[in-house]
Design a protein around this motif. Structure first.
Motif, mmCIF file in Angstrom:
data_model
loop_
_atom_site.group_PDB
_atom_site.id
_atom_site.type_symbol
_atom_site.label_atom_id
_atom_site.label_comp_id
_atom_site.label_asym_id
_atom_site.label_seq_id
_atom_site.Cartn_x
_atom_site.Cartn_y
_atom_site.Cartn_z
ATOM 1 N N THR A 167 0.448 -1.372 -0.062
ATOM 2 C CA THR A 167 0.043 -0.037 0.090
ATOM 3 C C THR A 167 1.207 1.198 -0.321
ATOM 4 O OG1 THR A 167 -1.652 0.957 1.211
ATOM 5 C CG2 THR A 167 -0.342 0.352 2.322
ATOM 6 N N ARG A 168 0.332 2.475 -0.344
ATOM 7 C CA ARG A 168 0.997 3.455 -0.766
ATOM 8 C C ARG A 168 0.114 4.746 0.229
ATOM 9 N NH1 ARG A 168 4.608 3.817 -6.463
ATOM 10 N NH2 ARG A 168 5.524 1.963 -5.804
ATOM 11 N N VAL A 169 -0.579 4.465 1.419
ATOM 12 C CA VAL A 169 -1.510 5.258 2.441
ATOM 13 C C VAL A 169 -0.506 5.557 3.361
ATOM 14 C CG1 VAL A 169 -3.333 4.724 0.858
ATOM 15 C CG2 VAL A 169 -2.609 3.817 2.800
ATOM 16 N N TYR A 170 0.178 4.682 3.917
ATOM 17 C CA TYR A 170 0.807 5.077 5.539
ATOM 18 C C TYR A 170 1.358 6.188 5.209
ATOM 19 C CZ TYR A 170 -0.293 0.299 6.568
ATOM 20 O OH TYR A 170 -0.928 -0.898 6.738
ATOM 21 N N ASP A 171 1.527 7.501 5.988
ATOM 22 C CA ASP A 171 1.867 8.791 5.974
ATOM 23 C C ASP A 171 3.321 8.583 6.924
ATOM 24 O OD1 ASP A 171 1.417 8.633 8.848
ATOM 25 O OD2 ASP A 171 0.280 9.852 9.079
ATOM 26 N N TRP A 172 4.001 8.047 7.154
ATOM 27 C CA TRP A 172 5.246 7.405 8.156
ATOM 28 C C TRP A 172 6.429 7.381 6.581
ATOM 29 C CZ3 TRP A 172 6.310 2.469 7.377
ATOM 30 C CH2 TRP A 172 5.335 1.032 7.271
ATOM 31 N N HIS A 173 6.076 6.562 5.663
ATOM 32 C CA HIS A 173 6.753 5.903 4.251
ATOM 33 C C HIS A 173 6.746 7.019 3.416
ATOM 34 C CE1 HIS A 173 7.362 3.798 1.747
ATOM 35 N NE2 HIS A 173 7.784 2.721 1.714
ATOM 36 N N ASP A 174 7.554 7.947 4.086
ATOM 37 C CA ASP A 174 8.570 8.685 3.684
ATOM 38 C C ASP A 174 9.303 8.972 2.492
ATOM 39 O OD1 ASP A 174 9.455 9.086 5.552
ATOM 40 O OD2 ASP A 174 9.724 10.940 5.549
ATOM 41 N N TYR A 175 9.922 7.557 2.131
ATOM 42 C CA TYR A 175 10.994 6.675 1.285
ATOM 43 C C TYR A 175 10.527 6.708 0.267
ATOM 44 C CZ TYR A 175 10.602 3.523 5.105
ATOM 45 O OH TYR A 175 9.501 2.710 5.483
ATOM 46 N N ARG A 176 11.745 5.785 0.089
ATOM 47 C CA ARG A 176 11.308 4.826 -1.712
ATOM 48 C C ARG A 176 10.080 3.513 -1.987
ATOM 49 N NH1 ARG A 176 15.422 3.068 -6.048
ATOM 50 N NH2 ARG A 176 14.259 2.087 -7.352
ATOM 51 N N TYR A 177 9.638 3.967 -2.933
ATOM 52 C CA TYR A 177 8.344 2.944 -2.831
ATOM 53 C C TYR A 177 9.714 1.966 -4.057
ATOM 54 C CZ TYR A 177 4.386 4.887 -0.057
ATOM 55 O OH TYR A 177 3.316 5.103 0.868
ATOM 56 N N TYR A 178 8.778 0.853 -3.866
ATOM 57 C CA TYR A 178 9.702 -0.511 -4.923
ATOM 58 C C TYR A 178 8.107 -0.788 -5.072
ATOM 59 C CZ TYR A 178 14.422 0.109 -2.885
ATOM 60 O OH TYR A 178 15.236 0.506 -2.353
ATOM 61 N N SER A 179 8.128 -1.097 -6.761
ATOM 62 C CA SER A 179 7.316 -1.828 -7.460
ATOM 63 C C SER A 179 7.533 -3.178 -6.854
ATOM 64 C CB SER A 179 7.442 -2.535 -9.103
ATOM 65 O OG SER A 179 8.492 -2.280 -9.265
ATOM 66 N N LEU A 180 6.372 -4.325 -7.808
ATOM 67 C CA LEU A 180 6.848 -5.921 -7.097
ATOM 68 C C LEU A 180 7.887 -6.590 -7.884
ATOM 69 C CD1 LEU A 180 3.963 -8.050 -7.058
ATOM 70 C CD2 LEU A 180 6.005 -9.156 -7.983
#
Length: 372
Positions: A167-180
């Protein structure tokens, strides 16, 4: 094994709403550099992944566990099922899908369930795994650990390695995301299973190209929902977004009916929507997400028939046009994704895909089993 990198502070949300799967339309930070993602010196090597930074390995981990089943499925795809010790919640790991893959199996009853009215440090000591495939910030912000707890387990048991991406809704996740597949590549580097990763990537691209070549020019707007009860009277709404939980929907290029009408993802506020609200939106199709092994008979009986007989739900165009379909599991790695892509494509476009198998089970099994 050692790791370095700053963790994000928090302590905001704990536990899960519904199945913990919705997404937002957040944009990953693609500007972060990961120079020297995988480096080797003699038999030791290191792998870099946000937010943990660089983790150094003297040997390939033999025992490991994730919290969420997206990473569990990645590990199985990389031939690491024998070393898998535990999972956050067994019911959210779609191991039943492996039953049609010759030589591929995971007995969920053999896996320790990490969540039992919370998840404490003690179980990490008991399992004594070489590797914890878990974003440490997920542990802090969702399981209510302190950063001292994370550091204690890292130093006394084994490192954490992972990035929350379903998911990409958490406000604490302010660093890079990765695709699957980006996350899959990182785990492949950890397990030194580059060939399996590349074989999966190649086959995934082949399957996806074939499926997308048959999609209509104007795909439907879909409402992604999780029932607040079964049979449902209300639903937790989930936006399609960019998280790995929605990869099959993004692959099918569907529109997000809820996002277009300003509905908030359940992972943000835990809210539900009723049939009256859905009727105002009136999506082209409803995709109802459920955990566990969901047969078509169960789905028809508990979801579809209920909506067809409901005074309000029966007025939805999706119900009248027989476009209420199974939305899949929240957590998917490369194996489970292929099954979910196939079922979603069949559900949305029965006239195009029918009961056709959209990927070769034997080929997937061969990759998992190392018969490349």
């Amino acid at each position: 094994m050692k790791y370095g990198g700053a963790l994000v502070g928090g302590g905001l949300l704990a536990g899960c709403t519904g199945d913990g799967g919705g997404e937002s339309n957040s944009t990953p930070n693609d500007t972060e550099s990961e120079t020297g993602t995988t480096t080797e010196t003699d038999s030791s090597y290191s792998v870099t992944m946000e937010p943990v930074g660089t983790v150094e390995f003297e040997d390939v981990p033999e025992t490991w566990f994730p919290y969420t089943a997206d990473y569990a499925d990645m590990g199985v795809a990389l031939g690491q099922a024998d070393g898998l010790l535990a999972i956050g919640v067994r019911a959210r790991f779609g191991t039943h899908l492996y039953e049609v893959l010759p030589g591929v199996s995971v007995n969920k009853d053999d896996l320790t369930e990490l969540y039992e009215d919370g998840t404490g440090k003690e179980i990490f000591y008991e399992l004594d795994a070489d590797l914890h495939v878990i974003d440490p910030n997920f542990v802090v912000n969702r399981l209510e650990w302190s950063q001292d707890d994370v550091e204690e387990i890292t130093e006394n048991v084994g490192p954490f390695f992972g990035n929350t991406g379903f998911t990409r809704v958490y406000d604490w996740h302010d660093y890079r995301y990765y695709s699957l597949y980006e996350a899959f590549e990182k785990l492949a580097d950890v397990f030194q299973e580059r060939e399996r990763y590349e074989a999966f990537t190649q086959y995934h691209d082949e399957v996806l190209a074939d499926v997308q070549s048959h999609l209509p020019e104007e795909p439907p707007d879909v409402a992604l929902l999780y029932p607040a009860g079964v049979p449902p009277e209300s639903f937790y709404p989930y936006l399609v977004g960019d998280g790995t939980a929605s990869k099959h929907w993004n692959d099918l290029q569907v529109g997000d009916a809820l996002a277009k009408h300003g509905v908030t993802d359940a992972q943000v506020d835990g809210g539900t929507i009723d049939f009256e609200t859905l009727l105002e939106i009136d999506p082209d199709a409803l995709a109802v997400r459920l955990q566990g092994e969901i047969t078509q008979e169960y789905f028809q009986r508990e979801i579809v028939s209920h909506l067809q007989e409901h005074d309000v739900a029966s007025e939805l165009q999706a119900v009248q046009n027989d476009r209420v379909i199974y939305g899949g599991l929240t957590y998917q790695g490369p194996i489970i994704h292929l099954f979910q892509l196939e079922r979603a494509a069949r559900g949305l476009y029965p006239e195009t895909f029918g009961d056709e198998q959209l990927f070769d089970r034997q080929r997937v099994a061969d990759i998992v089993n190392g018969d490349l």
